[in-house]
Design a protein around this motif. Structure first.
Motif, mmCIF file in Angstrom:
data_model
loop_
_atom_site.group_PDB
_atom_site.id
_atom_site.type_symbol
_atom_site.label_atom_id
_atom_site.label_comp_id
_atom_site.label_asym_id
_atom_site.label_seq_id
_atom_site.Cartn_x
_atom_site.Cartn_y
_atom_site.Cartn_z
ATOM 1 N N GLU A 30 0.909 -0.993 -0.076
ATOM 2 C CA GLU A 30 -0.046 0.064 0.161
ATOM 3 C C GLU A 30 0.818 1.410 0.135
ATOM 4 N N LYS A 31 1.994 1.189 0.670
ATOM 5 C CA LYS A 31 2.839 2.383 0.650
ATOM 6 C C LYS A 31 3.369 2.668 -0.587
ATOM 7 N N ASN A 32 3.883 1.756 -1.502
ATOM 8 C CA ASN A 32 4.557 2.244 -2.867
ATOM 9 C C ASN A 32 3.530 1.907 -3.940
ATOM 10 N N GLN A 33 2.075 1.675 -3.494
ATOM 11 C CA GLN A 33 1.199 1.329 -4.540
ATOM 12 C C GLN A 33 1.631 0.393 -5.605
ATOM 13 N N VAL A 34 2.044 -0.659 -5.291
ATOM 14 C CA VAL A 34 2.560 -1.783 -6.006
ATOM 15 C C VAL A 34 1.816 -3.179 -5.698
ATOM 16 N N LEU A 35 1.380 -3.907 -6.652
ATOM 17 C CA LEU A 35 0.893 -5.125 -6.655
ATOM 18 C C LEU A 35 1.716 -6.204 -7.148
ATOM 19 N N THR A 36 2.106 -7.242 -6.754
ATOM 20 C CA THR A 36 2.768 -8.324 -6.956
ATOM 21 C C THR A 36 1.739 -9.555 -7.250
ATOM 22 N N THR A 37 1.623 -10.225 -8.458
ATOM 23 C CA THR A 37 0.977 -11.470 -8.742
ATOM 24 C C THR A 37 1.777 -12.388 -9.477
ATOM 25 N N TYR A 38 1.375 -13.479 -9.317
ATOM 26 C CA TYR A 38 1.963 -14.561 -10.120
ATOM 27 C C TYR A 38 0.780 -15.147 -11.160
ATOM 28 N N VAL A 39 0.962 -15.090 -12.357
ATOM 29 C CA VAL A 39 -0.219 -15.276 -13.268
ATOM 30 C C VAL A 39 0.348 -16.480 -14.367
ATOM 31 N N TRP A 40 -0.563 -16.975 -14.875
ATOM 32 C CA TRP A 40 -0.328 -17.770 -16.030
ATOM 33 C C TRP A 40 -0.853 -17.291 -17.279
ATOM 34 N N TYR A 41 -0.033 -16.810 -18.219
ATOM 35 C CA TYR A 41 -0.024 -15.781 -19.407
ATOM 36 C C TYR A 41 -0.067 -16.876 -20.504
ATOM 37 N N ARG A 42 -1.177 -16.804 -21.390
ATOM 38 C CA ARG A 42 -1.068 -17.613 -22.601
ATOM 39 C C ARG A 42 -1.740 -16.529 -23.916
#
Length: 406
Positions: A30-42
């Protein structure tokens, strides 16, 4: 030749179908306004030069070849702010009709506008925008591999045991232009997630609620005792220590303060107001020999009108029964009176002493009556201020609950 877009007619646009499946929410900063996700991209597209007849090659309909040997579209995520630790998948599948399928997992570190006002009951929506960095829509166009409905409800690979819960993934196709000359295609995925509030409810809200309930219970201590002041001070110190402990748990941003932060500040202010009210009431009912009498307007408003309007029962017998000094005086007279001139002198002295005792007694009675009236005023004001305080706490709780629920 992998350096050239794989079409036989350069006026034909290469259609790239993409798909996204969220596997895990790794971190929400929340402080740096960053989201880290792990996705499967096709992603899949047609290479018009990688075509063969399966009958000529032992019915081989698809092969895997190194990614470095084929043309790959330059589709990137606009919100990228850091390179994640993604595994390298060096191969792609190619079918006999020229369909190239490039499937890979990606750790996505993206910028996201996080609104923490409703923490810990917040819902966040972060966007992942896929577009070609260079090619216009005449060269590369983007479409979905699945229908938007299937994409929205698909949670088959999501790990659902963390702090965040995946609600749905929305998609939006858009054509935009920067200079009103070249047009680009983009596909935007809106990842909607919701925080699970149980941990924060148990560790943040419930202790604060318990302390506020104890503060309300503290009003039932007698106003003329010093225990209430020490009890309220202990609660205030305990709440201060509680805020120091939970300060690291609250999200910190430079944009705004979450509603739970306002809740803690208001609770602290209510505790201070409660302590101030207690100190004033204790000071009011404290017995002093030189205490001034109760003004008439205070008697009328507090002792006559307020109990009737607010249904406050008056307390009686607030002052202990006065001890009688007359008995001691009569005993003194009986034991010391005599006859003759000496007796008359003693009787005169005793009469003078009796008058002195009576004046002292009347003065003490007046002081006790004044103290009793101030104690009654303090009792009525204490009940009245307690009801006002209770109404304020209940109204604040309802308002806060309504804001969180909305």
């Amino acid at each position: 030749k992998k350096g050239v877009r794989p079409v036989k007619d350069w006026r034909t646009s290469t259609l790239v179908a993409i798909d996204l499946m969220v596997y895990s929410i790794l971190n929400v900063d929340e402080k740096n306004q960053v989201l880290t996700t792990y996705v499967w991209y096709r992603q899949a597209w047609t290479d018009e030069f990688l075509v063969w007849n399966p009958e000529d090659f032992d019915e081989v309909k698809q092969v895997s070849i190194p990614t470095a040997n084929v043309w790959v579209p330059d589709i990137l995520i606009n919100e990228f702010v850091d390179v994640g630790k993604s595994p390298d998948i060096p191969y792609v599948y190619v079918t006999h009709d020229g369909l190239v399928r490039n499937y890979k997992p990606i750790q996505v570190v993206t910028a996201c506008t996080l609104n923490i006002y409703n923490f810990p009951f917040d819902v966040q929506k972060c966007s992942l925008t896929f577009q070609s960095w260079l090619h216009t829509i005449d060269d590369i166009n983007i479409t979905l591999m699945r229908s938007p409905e299937e994409l929205r409800e698909d949670k088959s690979v999501f790990m659902n045991q963390g702090e965040w819960e995946l609600l749905h993934i929305l998609s939006n196709y858009k054509i935009f232009s920067v200079d009103n000359d070249d047009y680009y295609a983009e596909m935007k995925f809106h990842v909607v997630i919701r925080r699970r509030p149980l941990f924060y409810t148990v560790n943040l809200l419930l202790p604060s609620i318990f302390l506020m309930v104890m503060d309300i219970v503290g009003f039932y201590l007698p106003p003329d005792s010093g225990e209430r002041v020490s009890f309220k001070i202990t609660l205030l110190l305990g709440y201060s220590v509680f805020l120091i402990i939970v300060s690291d748990t609250l999200p910190a941003t430079a944009i705004g303060t979450p509603l739970i932060g306002v809740y803690f500040v208001v609770c602290m202010a209510l505790l201070v107001i409660s302590l101030t009210e207690t100190v004033l009431i204790v000071r009011l009912v404290h017995k002093q020999d030189l205490q001034p009498p109760v003004p008439q307007w205070v008697k009328y408003l507090v002792l006559e009108r307020a109990p009737v309007l607010f249904c406050i029962h008056k307390k009686h017998s607030l002052c202990p029964t006065l001890s009688s000094q007359g008995t001691d005086l009569e005993q003194y007279k009986d034991n010391n009176y005599g006859t003759g001139e000496q007796g008359k002198a003693r009787e005169g002295a005793c009469v003078h002493l009796n008058a002195l005792f009576r004046r002292q007694r009347r003065k003490r009675d007046r002081c006790r009556e004044v103290a009793k009236e101030w104690l009654q005023v303090g009792y009525v004001l204490d009940v009245l201020l307690f009801r006002v305080y209770l109404v304020a706490v209940v109204a604040y709780s309802i308002t806060l609950g309504t804001l969180w629920s909305v």
